[in-house]
Structures are given as C-alpha cells and as structure tokens.
Design an enzyme around this catalytic site. Structure first.
Site, PDB file in Angstrom:
ATOM      1  N   ASP A   1     -60.069 -56.571 -40.406  1.00 14.63           N
ATOM      2  CA  ASP A   1     -60.302 -55.390 -41.247  1.00 14.63           C
ATOM      3  C   ASP A   1     -61.173 -54.394 -40.485  1.00 14.63           C
ATOM      4  O   ASP A   1     -62.267 -54.722 -40.031  1.00 14.63           O
ATOM      5  CB  ASP A   1     -60.983 -55.815 -42.555  1.00 14.63           C
ATOM      6  CG  ASP A   1     -60.921 -54.734 -43.634  1.00 14.63           C
ATOM      7  OD1 ASP A   1     -61.136 -53.548 -43.304  1.00 14.63           O
ATOM      8  OD2 ASP A   1     -60.667 -55.079 -44.794  1.00 14.63           O
TER       9      ASP A   1
ATOM     10  N   ASP B   1     -65.017 -54.492 -40.487  1.00 13.71           N
ATOM     11  CA  ASP B   1     -65.058 -53.239 -41.253  1.00 13.71           C
ATOM     12  C   ASP B   1     -66.477 -52.881 -41.688  1.00 13.71           C
ATOM     13  O   ASP B   1     -66.879 -51.717 -41.631  1.00 13.71           O
ATOM     14  CB  ASP B   1     -64.162 -53.414 -42.485  1.00 13.71           C
ATOM     15  CG  ASP B   1     -64.200 -52.230 -43.442  1.00 13.71           C
ATOM     16  OD1 ASP B   1     -63.802 -51.125 -43.028  1.00 13.71           O
ATOM     17  OD2 ASP B   1     -64.634 -52.408 -44.590  1.00 13.71           O
TER      18      ASP B   1
ATOM     19  N   SER C   1     -58.541 -50.465 -47.726  1.00 15.54           N
ATOM     20  CA  SER C   1     -58.042 -51.816 -47.431  1.00 15.54           C
ATOM     21  C   SER C   1     -57.059 -52.316 -48.481  1.00 15.54           C
ATOM     22  O   SER C   1     -56.290 -53.235 -48.207  1.00 15.54           O
ATOM     23  CB  SER C   1     -59.206 -52.796 -47.303  1.00 15.54           C
ATOM     24  OG  SER C   1     -59.967 -52.474 -46.171  1.00 15.54           O
TER      25      SER C   1
ATOM     26  N   HIS D   1     -68.671 -49.568 -40.948  1.00 19.67           N
ATOM     27  CA  HIS D   1     -69.269 -48.686 -41.963  1.00 19.67           C
ATOM     28  C   HIS D   1     -70.739 -48.426 -41.659  1.00 19.67           C
ATOM     29  O   HIS D   1     -71.260 -47.357 -41.978  1.00 19.67           O
ATOM     30  CB  HIS D   1     -69.149 -49.310 -43.358  1.00 19.67           C
ATOM     31  CG  HIS D   1     -67.803 -49.130 -43.998  1.00 19.67           C
ATOM     32  ND1 HIS D   1     -67.339 -47.899 -44.400  1.00 19.67           N
ATOM     33  CD2 HIS D   1     -66.826 -50.013 -44.296  1.00 19.67           C
ATOM     34  CE1 HIS D   1     -66.120 -48.049 -44.924  1.00 19.67           C
ATOM     35  NE2 HIS D   1     -65.785 -49.318 -44.863  1.00 19.67           N
TER      36      HIS D   1
ATOM     37  N   THR E   1     -58.274 -57.163 -49.183  1.00 15.69           N
ATOM     38  CA  THR E   1     -57.306 -57.667 -48.198  1.00 15.69           C
ATOM     39  C   THR E   1     -56.660 -58.988 -48.639  1.00 15.69           C
ATOM     40  O   THR E   1     -55.429 -59.047 -48.784  1.00 15.69           O
ATOM     41  CB  THR E   1     -57.949 -57.782 -46.801  1.00 15.69           C
ATOM     42  OG1 THR E   1     -58.668 -56.582 -46.527  1.00 15.69           O
ATOM     43  CG2 THR E   1     -56.903 -58.032 -45.730  1.00 15.69           C
TER      44      THR E   1
HETATM   45 MG    MG Z   1     -60.872 -56.618 -46.130  1.00 16.04          MG
HETATM   46 ZN    ZN Z   2     -63.879 -50.327 -45.159  1.00 15.47          ZN
END
Ligand code: MG
Ligand code: ZN
Length: 387
Positions: free
Chosen positions: A68, A281, A109, A285, A162
């Site tokens: 991700d 991910d 996502s 961020h 996800t």
């Molecule tokens: Mg995810």
């Molecule tokens: Zn994200």
C-alpha cells in the site's frame, strides 16, 4: 430549534472524533518525521536468486502482494537501505499500473483495492461496490467458488480498505463493523491481521469471534498462537485495530505469509492469497523515510516467502503491485554502501503516478507493460478460469 442544533453539533463532534481516531495514523503529528534522510544500521539481508519458472501454463495458485502506497521510489529506497538488493530484484516480468479511480485522478486504497480485487473502477471510499452502488464480485470470491482455498493477510486491521476489498461489499471504507460482519458471509479459509475490536466490541453486540468459532474457525489473538496454529480455517486477529509499525511488530508479516501459504496449499485445487504491506502508505503520509523503508523491507521479506514457495512449487503465480504511491517520494541522493537514503516528498497524501507491477511464475507474462489497475484484477479472473 437552537437546542437541536447544539445536540446535532455535539453528535457530529463525537462522530468526527471516533472516525479520526481510526484514521489518526495519517495525521498523528508526534509520529511525523522532520528528518527525511535515513541511514540503515541493520545488517543487509542476502537475497537468493530463483530460477525463472514462467512458462505458458496456467497457475494453480495465485499470490497477490500489495504494497500500500508503494511506488518505484519506495522500492528503490528499501533497495538502497539493504545495500542494493531486494527479493523483488528477482522479478523479470515488470510493468506499470495506472491507478486513477472512477471519480478521482488520485485514488484512495478502497477504490484502488477494489480495482485490483474486482477488475472495476469505482469511487474513492467504496469497497467492493461499483459507482452505482451494485455489489461487484472479487477474485477471491471467484477462486472460492472454483473450490480453491483463499486468504488475506495484512498488517492493518483486516477490516481496513485493502484487505476489505477482497472480502466485503460496503459503500464506505469506514464501516469497519459491517466489513467485519461480511467476513462471516464468506468461506474464506485464512485471514491474518489486526482488527479484533471490530469483531468483538461492536455496536450490535454480536461477538463475531464466537460466531467464527461456531463456523469451525480456529481464532487466535497472538503471534505465538499463530506460530503453532494448524487449522485449515484460521482467523488470526493480532491487534485491537492496527498492528504496530516496524520494528516493534517483528517479523509477523513474512511469518503470516508463510503460515497462510502452508495452510492454503493443502487444498488440492489450489489457492488464492492476498498479502498486504499496509503501512508503507502510513510512512508515506508522514513523509517519514525510516518508516517507509522499514515497512517496504518487511513487505519484501513477505515477497521472499511467496517467491521461495513459487520457485519450489512451479505452479504458483506471484504478483507484486501497489494500489497507489504515497507521499510523492523523491530520492535525491543516497549510498548503497552506506545504506543511506536521502528523500524529499511532494505531498502528505497520495500521488497519481503509475506504480510498479512485478510477476513471477506461470502467467507472469500477462502483467508486463503499461496496464490499468483493473487489468490486473481482470487478468487474475481470467487465469482463475473466468470466461
Ligand atoms: Mg491498505
Ligand atoms: Zn493512504
């Protein structure tokens, strides 16, 4: 009239606080790095090379691994921190995936996961539901229908966007309890991740842990129990919501990947498994290079477990890709010898750039070149035998 407004505002505030508590991995300022460089002091891990087993045959088993937020920069950052090598370096069939959603150039996502799982573009925030609100079939469900064993593994809650895209059908990704209940509507064999609270501390007072046990699942809540678990139906809910980040989490993702493969491969008709490196991910961020690198290396080790099985088994297709890039990460300098990565970031959110696609094993040739994220889902359907 005024009183209604006050009550309404108060309710809204409570709701907003509840929602943001779930999503605070994106904004928690205490976690944001002001130091964008990262020099690894970990020893590098050595990577064996696996013989190419592509061929023309259809795969019996498919393992889809999703990093991700993992763009090319994240892969290269991890590669640099590990002295220039990754398990991912083994892939010879390489492509790119365009990630836009039905309603946004930059996907989230939920829409990204649904594109990969169901082969259809949908709106941001939707999980397994199309633009018109219709429920759409995903590849795990189709594999299940074909008599294969199926599973999902993640380091976030299994109810997060996800993994949820491979199990649930809900209009909003934040409907964690509804998503948890959707697991009970399937015949999924193995799921490993966080999210215990969404199964046991519910508004509707259902105890889904008990309900899972009544459906013959072995339910475990610790990594030690996971290590010795041997039931072909296994639910491992290893954290109240999300698992710890690296290095506190330890090697649970590669371990869970190996365990899932071991259990699912007992099915004579084969299996479909989705494995997510969820927190690459979250490092993106936070523009936190160390977080990104540690999570990508951990994900790479899960890829290594999948490749080791596929190299030996020769009947297994391994696909590695991402739902989108996060952070607009740029590597402006570094050193393989010093395991040093110097990075900059263009955003605290996702970016719209293409992400890498790597494939290995029978069917791998179908994933090269520039493709849409939905092409990946649709090709998996085809390789599973969908007309
Ligand atoms: Mg995810
Ligand atoms: Zn994200």
């Amino acid at each position: 009239m005024k009183n209604y407004k006050i009550v309404f505002s108060a309710l809204l505030l409570v709701f907003a606080t509840l929602v943001s508590a779930q999503e605070n991995y994106k904004t928690d300022k205490s976690l944001v790095s002001t130091e964008y460089d990262y020099q690894s002091s970990e020893g590098v891990y050595n990577v064996p090379s696996f013989e190419d087993v592509s061929g023309k045959k259809k795969p019996k088993n498919i393992i889809l691994l999703i990093g991700d937020g993992m763009g090319v920069a994240q892969v290269h950052a991890a590669m640099t921190a590990n002295g220039g090598q990754l398990f991912m370096n083994n892939f010879k069939k390489v492509g790119f995936s365009k990630t836009h959603s039905a309603d946004k150039y930059v996907t989230d996502s939920a829409a990204g996961g649904t594109a990969l799982s169901a082969g259809k573009k949908t709106n941001n925030k939707a999980v397994g539901i199309d633009e018109n609100g219709n429920l759409i079939e995903n590849v795990r469900e189709f594999a299940e229908q074909k008599g294969k064993a199926t599973g999902v593994v993640s380091t976030s809650a299994v109810t997060h966007a996800t993994p949820a895209s491979f199990v649930a059908h809900q209009p909003q990704r934040s409907m964690y309890e509804a998503i948890a209940a959707d697991f009970l509507k399937t015949d999924i064999d193995v799921f490993i991740g966080g999210g215990l609270d969404h199964f046991t501390k519910r508004e509707d007072k259902r105890n889904l842990k008990t309900e899972l046990e009544a459906k013959d699942y072995q339910v475990v809540t610790s990594v030690d129990e996971l290590k010795t678990a041997n039931s072909p139906k296994l639910a491992a809910l290893l954290a109240p919501t999300h698992m710890d980040k690296m290095p506190a989490r330890g090697d649970v993702l590669p371990l869970a990947t190996k365990k899932a493969v071991e259990l699912l491969s007992q099915n004579k008709k084969g299996f479909f498994l989705m494995v997510e490196g969820s927190q690459i991910d979250w490092g993106g961020h936070q523009n936190n290079t160390e977080y990104v690198v540690r999570e990508t290396l951990d994900f790479d080790k899960a890829v290594g477990e999948a490749l080791a099985f596929a190299a030996e088994n020769k009947n297994t297709l391994v696909i590695v890709t991402s739902d989108h890039e996060t952070g607009g990460m740029v590597i402006n300098n570094g050193s393989y010898d010093d395991q040093l990565v110097k990075a900059h970031y263009g955003t605290k959110g996702h970016s719209g750039i293409m992400v890498p696609v790597f494939a290995y094993g029978p069917g791998a040739d179908n994933f090269t070149g520039i493709q849409d994220n939905t092409d990946i889902g649709n090709m998996i359907f085809k390789l599973l035998g969908k007309k």
